[in-house]
Design an enzyme around this catalytic site. Sequence first.
Site, PDB file in Angstrom:
ATOM      1  N   GLU A 128      -6.612  26.494  -2.759  1.00 36.67           N
ATOM      2  CA  GLU A 128      -5.995  27.807  -2.564  1.00 36.67           C
ATOM      3  C   GLU A 128      -6.629  28.540  -1.385  1.00 36.67           C
ATOM      4  OE1 GLU A 128      -3.090  27.781  -4.155  1.00 36.67           O
ATOM      5  OE2 GLU A 128      -3.397  29.637  -5.278  1.00 36.67           O
ATOM      6  N   THR A 147       2.587  34.983   2.000  1.00 37.45           N
ATOM      7  CA  THR A 147       1.439  35.653   1.389  1.00 37.45           C
ATOM      8  C   THR A 147       0.632  36.430   2.426  1.00 37.45           C
ATOM      9  OG1 THR A 147       1.341  33.909  -0.273  1.00 37.45           O
ATOM     10  CG2 THR A 147      -0.610  35.259  -0.033  1.00 37.45           C
TER      11      THR A 147
END
Lengths: 381, 381
Positions: free
Chosen positions: A195, A249
């Site tokens: 991530e 994001t």
Amino acid sequence: MHPKICSQSTCLNHPSYLNHSRPSPAALHHRRHTVTLIRCSSYQPPPKTLASSNPQPVLQSLKAFAPATVANLGPGFDFLGCAVDGLGDTVTVRVDPTVSPGTVAISSIDGIGSASKKLSCNPLWNCAGIAAIAVMRMIGVRSVGISLSLDKGLPLGSGLGSSAASAAAAAAGVNALFGMPLSEMDLVLAGLESEAKVSGHHADNIAPAIMGGFVLIRSYHPLDVMPLRFPSDRDLFFVLVSPEFEAPTKKMRAALPKQVGMKDHVANCSQAGTLVAAVLQGDARMLGAALSSDGIVEPTRMPLIPGMAAVKKAALEAGAFGCTISGAGPTAVAVTDDEKRGREIGERMAEAFWEEGKLKALASVRSLDRVGARVIGGNSS
Amino acid sequence: MHPKICSQSTCLNHPSYLNHSRPSPAALHHRRHTVTLIRCSSYQPPPKTLASSNPQPVLQSLKAFAPATVANLGPGFDFLGCAVDGLGDTVTVRVDPTVSPGTVAISSIDGIGSASKKLSCNPLWNCAGIAAIAVMRMIGVRSVGISLSLDKGLPLGSGLGSSAASAAAAAAGVNALFGMPLSEMDLVLAGLESEAKVSGHHADNIAPAIMGGFVLIRSYHPLDVMPLRFPSDRDLFFVLVSPEFEAPTKKMRAALPKQVGMKDHVANCSQAGTLVAAVLQGDARMLGAALSSDGIVEPTRMPLIPGMAAVKKAALEAGAFGCTISGAGPTAVAVTDDEKRGREIGERMAEAFWEEGKLKALASVRSLDRVGARVIGGNSS
């Protein structure tokens, strides 16, 4: 759709996999020669690794699945997420004699939307690859090479934890292939490496994707996550409405305020506490109200998703207990305790995306996924 | 110590009691003539009152007690508090024929330290008086006058909810005198009127002082509070160490930052969520760690209390699960699950106050008070 066929593999133990910056020229050179440079003796594994064990696989191949996740949950921004059922990514993990021992290759990427075209086949830059490499390094695999086939069930940039689902499935799959020597927390750490590289150093997708249910991130240094059990005898449904719109994001992060007023801070903290209490007490109504109450992040992100304000209004008018942006968006998530009502809420929300945002949107009603990443098929021959 | 003898009484229904600013000259004039000006017909009571009922007392006098409270609890700043046993204020509530019907008088103030000298006997400016007036207005008492005698068990400005304890005892006492027509939430609202006037519009002391246990303040507009039940089979002890030092709430509030960095906001929100989970799960260790983790308010207030940093360090070194400032201070609160260990922790903390802050301090170990404000004696004759 035909799967994307990939062929890259890489060494597990080189430091370039462990930092989150772009690799150095030396590391890039190293990477081009991964097939012959299997061991990197200069690198000392971190204390948590089981590197000395060099375990053998207990299966030849398996399929692992990890669920979609809804992170943030309004005032739970960056520390609370949950897994939802029936949506997710599948990764097939194989012992592959064509892959050099101790390395990982991505053999194919298939799936919905444009995911398979956009994702890198280089395991160093692919979320599943990075997580698999981290797991292999942690358990010290040097005896065999592994190939991964990704089947993306989640679109990229949807706000449903697409990268985390791939990472979680890969991490859990590799761990299972070697007899599950690692704990869930180790797998979360492995997934967090992934991530951090592809979407930011936050664990509120990867932790529930691995562990299932609701998970609270207590701290990052050291990583400390806490499952929050929603009582199994209480009904809870998530209405997920995903418009055809990409909300990267990074762009959504850039929209965040740098500073928060003290009053807003206290209000969100109180709602964060309420959110946690609602989960533990199994109170869907309270959970919805708390999730819907974010006065800090949602107001800055909502204008970036066409129609989102109208979608939230439509959800509440249709009887949802609350509604907010899932993760960094653009998916909207609403909460109810009635599945049929959930479908009606979803229809109203999708209509609002079309009418106010000129976006087509797909609605679905989902329960909590209480399991997280798991093996869904294996083969020992 | 001899009690302070007071004689003022006042009308319940005048608007000057309902706002928090200084009363107008007209209101002051009105107040000087309260004995004759009993009814204020120009004032319409708020919808929640039961003003039309004009109930009769069911007892002639009673004693009510309300416990000390620890507000804030670190990252629970301004929305979380709890009640602690064995410390608190007692208010004797009497039907008093010398007090004009529908009015409240404060007949005496007694108690520890300088509390009795500093507190006003004017019920409009005394926390117990304001709460009693609010309760009488809510239930519409016009038939009798009431006098209050305060016995302060808590010092002022200690960070243990001294004003809230007086307000809670008075509110619960007056309510009980008339057969308990009001709910706990009504009493919290009455107490909040008092808190708003004397120490700020916050309910994290008054709500647990009324309700007992841990209470989360979900919102103020409208007021919505939620009890959080700490399991009764788990041990939890608060080590309270109060130095001889006054930390006025207003000064401590002025020290607060106006803006909070996003990273600090997220960290405190996550710890606020952890705090709530720790309470509901009965995890004293986790509760202590979360309470000890405030990165926003504690750092700005700690330097204003001589020795507090050393006190916290001493508490942790002595085995406390966590330590922070109780309310706005100067009392330090530490958490443990062992009473004997709690006494040792308290000794170390008091030593640190003396050695580093040159302050004498008193330590005590307390359990959770799960009851809140209650009647401890009554008389029907």
